[in-house]
Design a protein around this motif. Structure first.
Motif, PDB file in Angstrom:
ATOM      1  N   GLY A 170       0.841  -1.219   0.134  1.00 18.76           N
ATOM      2  CA  GLY A 170      -0.109   0.022  -0.058  1.00 18.76           C
ATOM      3  C   GLY A 170       0.853   1.344   0.094  1.00 18.76           C
ATOM      4  N   GLY A 171       0.700   2.093  -0.909  1.00 15.68           N
ATOM      5  CA  GLY A 171       1.670   3.205  -0.954  1.00 15.68           C
ATOM      6  C   GLY A 171       2.814   2.734  -1.750  1.00 15.68           C
ATOM      7  N   LEU A 172       3.525   4.049  -1.831  1.00 15.40           N
ATOM      8  CA  LEU A 172       4.800   3.600  -2.558  1.00 15.40           C
ATOM      9  C   LEU A 172       5.915   3.723  -1.314  1.00 15.40           C
ATOM     10  N   PHE A 173       5.596   4.308  -0.248  1.00 14.66           N
ATOM     11  CA  PHE A 173       6.608   4.473   1.002  1.00 14.66           C
ATOM     12  C   PHE A 173       6.239   3.849   2.169  1.00 14.66           C
ATOM     13  N   SER A 174       7.077   3.710   3.470  1.00 15.40           N
ATOM     14  CA  SER A 174       6.658   3.375   4.489  1.00 15.40           C
ATOM     15  C   SER A 174       6.258   4.610   5.105  1.00 15.40           C
ATOM     16  N   PRO A 175       5.471   4.486   6.309  1.00 17.13           N
ATOM     17  CA  PRO A 175       5.218   5.697   6.874  1.00 17.13           C
ATOM     18  C   PRO A 175       6.322   6.609   7.156  1.00 17.13           C
ATOM     19  N   GLU A 176       7.263   6.244   7.653  1.00 14.60           N
ATOM     20  CA  GLU A 176       8.417   7.371   7.967  1.00 14.60           C
ATOM     21  C   GLU A 176       8.951   8.158   6.829  1.00 14.60           C
ATOM     22  N   LEU A 184      18.890   8.553  -0.006  1.00 12.83           N
ATOM     23  CA  LEU A 184      19.273   7.436  -0.538  1.00 12.83           C
ATOM     24  C   LEU A 184      18.032   6.023   0.104  1.00 12.83           C
ATOM     25  N   GLY A 185      17.856   6.553   1.319  1.00 11.66           N
ATOM     26  CA  GLY A 185      16.993   5.412   2.167  1.00 11.66           C
ATOM     27  C   GLY A 185      15.552   5.568   1.509  1.00 11.66           C
ATOM     28  N   ARG A 186      15.125   6.753   1.220  1.00 11.48           N
ATOM     29  CA  ARG A 186      13.834   7.116   0.610  1.00 11.48           C
ATOM     30  C   ARG A 186      13.783   6.257  -0.773  1.00 11.48           C
ATOM     31  N   PHE A 188      15.444   3.692  -1.532  1.00 15.88           N
ATOM     32  CA  PHE A 188      15.410   2.199  -1.532  1.00 15.88           C
ATOM     33  C   PHE A 188      14.142   1.562  -0.961  1.00 15.88           C
ATOM     34  N   ASP A 189      13.338   2.556  -0.071  1.00 17.25           N
ATOM     35  CA  ASP A 189      12.291   2.207   0.480  1.00 17.25           C
ATOM     36  C   ASP A 189      11.094   2.088  -0.913  1.00 17.25           C
ATOM     37  N   LEU A 190      11.385   3.239  -1.643  1.00 21.28           N
ATOM     38  CA  LEU A 190      10.350   3.247  -3.058  1.00 21.28           C
ATOM     39  C   LEU A 190      10.759   1.936  -3.827  1.00 21.28           C
ATOM     40  N   ALA A 191      11.951   1.571  -4.131  1.00 18.82           N
ATOM     41  CA  ALA A 191      12.457   0.343  -4.874  1.00 18.82           C
ATOM     42  C   ALA A 191      11.597  -0.742  -4.113  1.00 18.82           C
ATOM     43  N   GLN A 192      11.821  -0.937  -2.976  1.00 19.48           N
ATOM     44  CA  GLN A 192      11.212  -2.094  -2.108  1.00 19.48           C
ATOM     45  C   GLN A 192       9.537  -2.057  -2.498  1.00 19.48           C
ATOM     46  N   HIS A 193       8.836  -0.770  -2.175  1.00 20.36           N
ATOM     47  CA  HIS A 193       7.372  -0.846  -2.608  1.00 20.36           C
ATOM     48  C   HIS A 193       6.830  -0.968  -3.775  1.00 20.36           C
ATOM     49  N   MET A 194       7.656  -0.635  -4.616  1.00 20.72           N
ATOM     50  CA  MET A 194       7.349  -0.749  -6.291  1.00 20.72           C
ATOM     51  C   MET A 194       7.189  -2.038  -6.500  1.00 20.72           C
ATOM     52  N   ILE A 195       7.945  -3.089  -6.011  1.00 21.88           N
ATOM     53  CA  ILE A 195       7.808  -4.474  -6.574  1.00 21.88           C
ATOM     54  C   ILE A 195       6.615  -4.978  -6.930  1.00 21.88           C
ATOM     55  N   ILE A 196       5.571  -5.065  -6.003  1.00 20.12           N
ATOM     56  CA  ILE A 196       4.441  -5.453  -6.107  1.00 20.12           C
ATOM     57  C   ILE A 196       3.708  -4.761  -7.304  1.00 20.12           C
ATOM     58  N   PRO A 197       3.498  -3.508  -7.121  1.00 20.91           N
ATOM     59  CA  PRO A 197       2.774  -2.618  -7.994  1.00 20.91           C
ATOM     60  C   PRO A 197       3.281  -2.970  -9.562  1.00 20.91           C
ATOM     61  N   ILE A 198       4.613  -2.972  -9.316  1.00 21.89           N
ATOM     62  CA  ILE A 198       5.178  -3.356 -10.794  1.00 21.89           C
ATOM     63  C   ILE A 198       4.665  -4.606 -11.401  1.00 21.89           C
ATOM     64  N   ILE A 199       4.699  -5.619 -10.485  1.00 24.85           N
ATOM     65  CA  ILE A 199       4.244  -7.122 -11.121  1.00 24.85           C
ATOM     66  C   ILE A 199       2.869  -6.951 -11.525  1.00 24.85           C
ATOM     67  N   ILE A 200       1.893  -6.163 -10.497  1.00 24.44           N
ATOM     68  CA  ILE A 200       0.331  -6.175 -10.857  1.00 24.44           C
ATOM     69  C   ILE A 200       0.145  -5.571 -12.131  1.00 24.44           C
ATOM     70  N   LEU A 201       0.839  -4.075 -12.272  1.00 23.28           N
ATOM     71  CA  LEU A 201       0.746  -3.385 -13.413  1.00 23.28           C
ATOM     72  C   LEU A 201       1.370  -3.817 -14.696  1.00 23.28           C
ATOM     73  N   GLY A 202       2.238  -4.879 -14.656  1.00 23.06           N
ATOM     74  CA  GLY A 202       3.100  -5.201 -15.692  1.00 23.06           C
ATOM     75  C   GLY A 202       2.412  -6.641 -16.095  1.00 23.06           C
ATOM     76  N   THR A 203       1.492  -7.359 -15.342  1.00 25.11           N
ATOM     77  CA  THR A 203       0.953  -8.502 -15.745  1.00 25.11           C
ATOM     78  C   THR A 203       0.375  -8.885 -17.029  1.00 25.11           C
ATOM     79  N   ALA A 204      -0.694  -7.873 -17.192  1.00 23.63           N
ATOM     80  CA  ALA A 204      -1.277  -7.864 -18.438  1.00 23.63           C
ATOM     81  C   ALA A 204      -0.395  -7.661 -19.624  1.00 23.63           C
ATOM     82  N   GLY A 205       0.405  -6.545 -19.501  1.00 20.58           N
ATOM     83  CA  GLY A 205       1.273  -6.148 -20.623  1.00 20.58           C
ATOM     84  C   GLY A 205       2.469  -7.524 -20.927  1.00 20.58           C
ATOM     85  N   THR A 206       2.792  -8.099 -19.850  1.00 17.58           N
ATOM     86  CA  THR A 206       3.741  -8.936 -19.885  1.00 17.58           C
ATOM     87  C   THR A 206       3.167 -10.254 -20.844  1.00 17.58           C
ATOM     88  N   ALA A 207       1.796 -10.656 -20.324  1.00 20.49           N
ATOM     89  CA  ALA A 207       1.359 -11.676 -20.911  1.00 20.49           C
ATOM     90  C   ALA A 207       0.954 -11.341 -22.484  1.00 20.49           C
TER      91      ALA A 207
END
Lengths: 329, 347
Positions: A170-176, A184-186, A188-207
């Motif tokens: 949920g969201g692209l960032f941890s609360p803090e 740098l920390g932000r 990295f936090d963004l990259a971590q949070h992006m993984i699931i949205p990328i997979i979801i948004l990319g699924t149809a395009g990938t298929a």
């Protein structure tokens, strides 16, 4: 080449200008304006506004003027890099969508890269080993990926990532980090949070890209130039990657152009479900509230980026396929 | 450019040397969902150094598949199921190409190295998105230790030898910028730049107009003499065969039904199919409006191969007591002509 670029640029500006007119007037088409919806909102809370007060509000926002005057004023602001004022947020449009736009673009770029990295190798494998167990497996998951609605996939993944990995999606960032400045920390936090949205948004395009790559490559593999390359003594993988795959990649390139508008407008529901701070949910909100400068500003930016994206993918195509020529060179 | 060598074509056949390439009982089947198609079913022939073997037959008789089988470049679902393809290497014992791993290094060093191939479709046989230079240099460097610049020089040299004007400039051009004839010339340059001992030419002139066809045949014959190279020339055009071939193999439904020196085949064909093929050639002294003779019947569907001699349903000399029952073997008729027909002995 230079003449072509200048002409393309001119057409691009023309296209964006047309988008601005159409979006502005379409947003103004429904009866009423922002003040109407504002009054309705207040009425729900029990505050009744008199006609006089409504009139003064309209005057304050400039909504009493004819729409072409409003449009020209808006255009004049845009000339200075100012997209107008958002009634709904009480902030300049630039401030409302500034960071969201950057995040949307980062997400779009990452999704495109994800689609390419996943879909192209799988598409190649499915074509080269047609009807193998791999082909059948990927075909199955490809169709599932196409058929399952994005938002459902989002809900399922949110559930499992929370239950199994104790990772709150949920969201692209941890609360803090939400309001923190870039570090740098932000990132990295963004990259971590992006993984699931990328997979979801990319699924149809990938298929769909898997299917497109597979079908194109199957066609190309039967072309005589493949036999020629084989008869030269090239190893099988080297020749496949050098010749037919290059030919089959054109759709992957053209597809890039419409990923961005898809991410903004086609994935609003996913963005809402995942709480992504992209421009999609804002656009929905703006349209509901008849916040015309905010909606118009977003649509204008998307239009602009689509035009630029198409232009870039056309340039890539020219680079990838010498038969595609610059018109009128 | 090297000057043409004097014309001293050694006729290995006469001196009794063994063949350069020997195809024995080659069988290539296609395994489809509808059944097995025996595209090549027991083809045998020899290729001698410096000579041209012409393979002739109707569409679908397995000529091209035979050629591709030699190099093991059959497309799926085709598979070579039997036979031998022996390539004699200088002095040593011959190698059976079919025993090599299908995409292994050994067979790949022969493909485009010792045996090159050119194809029917000059329009589509080059990758449309790579320059000629790129594709020819690739062929050279696969089979020699030359660096990029040396290979470039050699490629330019070969383009010049096949008669392409301003070759240096054309190296950086793409196939769509070439005419059909020029592409076929470039194709020949690409096939020959590795100085192969055998060139397989699969209908190289079929897609070209007659003038260009003559030029291409001329180039092939000149280069054959210069390099003392063998050619396997595949075509359905008997006129072309008569011009280029030393030995002719006639194929029908995946089998060689007759083989012999070109003069014998044309002057005294033995197999009824060869006779029918030759008599269906248009002649210049035919009377106006005379119907062209044609072979009766149609080529059977490959899955529906007639029993016995596969030509028997269309054969004018059909003998009911044997032709549909047993398959004839190739038998020698005269000194070096062979035909598979019961008219010449019921072996």
């Amino acid at each position: 080449m230079l003449g072509y670029l200048i002409r393309r640029l001119f057409y691009a500006v023309l296209a964006v200008w047309a988008v601005s007119i159409i979006s502005f007037f379409i947003i103004n088409l429904p009866p009423g304006d922002y003040v109407t919806s504002y009054i309705a909102q207040l009425a729900i809370q029990g505050n009744i506004i008199g006609a006089e007060e409504a009139e003064s509000l309209r005057e304050y926002y400039g909504l009493d003027q004819p729409s072409y005057v409003q449009y020209l004023k808006w255009m004049n602001q845009i000339r200075q890099g100012n997209l107008g004022f958002s009634f709904e947020f009480g902030l300049p449009v630039n401030d409302v969508i500034g960071e969201r736009l950057v995040l949307t673009m980062i997400l779009a770029a990452a999704t495109i890269v994800f689609i390419w990295i996943v879909a192209i190798p799988i598409g190649i494998l499915s074509a080269v080993r047609q009807y193998s167990i791999w082909d059948h497996t990927f075909t199955f998951f490809g169709f599932v990926g196409l058929a399952v609605p994005d938002f459902m996939l989002a809900l399922i993944m949110m559930y499992f990532s929370f239950v199994l990995f104790d990772f709150s999606v949920g969201g692209l960032f941890s609360p803090e980090y939400v309001t923190a400045s870039w570090s740098l920390g932000r990132g990295f936090d963004l990259a971590q949070h992006m993984i699931i949205p990328i997979i979801i948004l990319g699924t149809a395009g990938t298929a769909s890209l898997i299917r497109i790559t597979r079908a194109n490559l199957l066609d190309e593999l039967r072309k005589p130039y493949v036999a020629t390359a084989r008869a030269k003594g090239l190893s099988e993988w080297r020749l496949i990657l050098k010749y037919p795959v290059r030919m089959a990649l054109n759709p992957a390139i053209s597809m890039t152009a419409y990923i961005l508008p898809f991410l903004v407008s086609g994935s609003i529901v996913v963005s809402v479900v995942l709480g992504l701070p992209t421009v999609g949910p804002i656009l929905l909100k703006a349209l509901v509230a008849q916040d015309m400068f905010l909606a118009g500003g977003i649509i204008l930016l998307i239009g602009w980026m689509t035009v630029v994206g198409t232009f870039l993918s056309d340039l890539l195509l020219v680079w990838a396929d010498p038969r595609v020529k610059f018109e009128g060179r | 450019m090297q000057s043409p060598e004097p014309e001293t074509v050694v006729t290995d056949e006469d001196t009794g040397t063994r063949p350069l390439l020997s195809v024995e009982d080659l069988q290539t089947y296609f395994f489809t969902d509808e059944g097995t198609i025996k595209a090549v079913d027991g083809a045998s022939f020899d290729v001698y150094s410096g000579r041209t073997l012409g393979i002739v037959g109707e569409s679908g008789c397995g000529k091209s598949i035979t050629a591709k089988s030699i190099l093991q470049i059959i497309d799926n679902p085709g598979r070579i199921v039997g036979g031998q393809v022996k390539l004699s290497s200088n002095g040593d014992a011959s190698k059976n190409l079919l025993e090599m791993e299908p995409n292994g290094e050994e067979i790949r060093s022969i493909r485009g190295g010792e045996i090159s191939m050119i194809f029917q479709e000059p329009m589509t046989s080059f990758s449309p998105i790579h320059t000629f230079g790129n594709q020819i240099i690739e062929a050279i460097r696969l089979h020699s230790p030359l660096d990029k610049e040396e290979a470039h020089g050699l490629a330019v040299d070969w383009l010049r030898r096949v008669g392409i004007p301003s070759p240096e400039q054309r190296m950086s051009e793409y196939p769509y910028q070439f005419s059909g004839g020029q592409r076929q010339r470039a194709m020949i340059a690409m096939a020959l730049c590795t100085e192969p001992r055998i060139l397989i030419a699969d209908e190289p002139t079929t897609a070209l107009d007659v003038t260009t066809q003559a030029q291409i045949l001329d180039i092939l014959q000149t280069l054959q003499k210069q390099n003392d190279m063998s050619i396997i020339f595949i075509t359905h055009d008997l006129g072309v065969i008569a011009e280029v071939a030393d030995v002719v193999a006639v194929m029908y439904l995946g089998k060689v039904v007759e083989i012999g020196p070109v003069e014998s085949i044309f002057s005294s064909p033995k197999h009824p199919y060869t006779k029918a093929l030759l008599s269906s050639m248009p002649t210049i002294d035919a009377a106006p409006r005379e119907r062209m003779p044609s072979i009766t019947g149609a080529i059977p569907h490959p899955q529906n191969r007639p029993s016995g001699c596969s030509f028997h349903p269309r054969c004018p000399s059909y003998m009911s007591d044997i032709c549909g029952l047993r398959e004839p073997d190739l038998v020698s008729i005269g000194t070096d002509q062979q035909a598979s027909c019961f008219l010449y002995g019921r072996n």
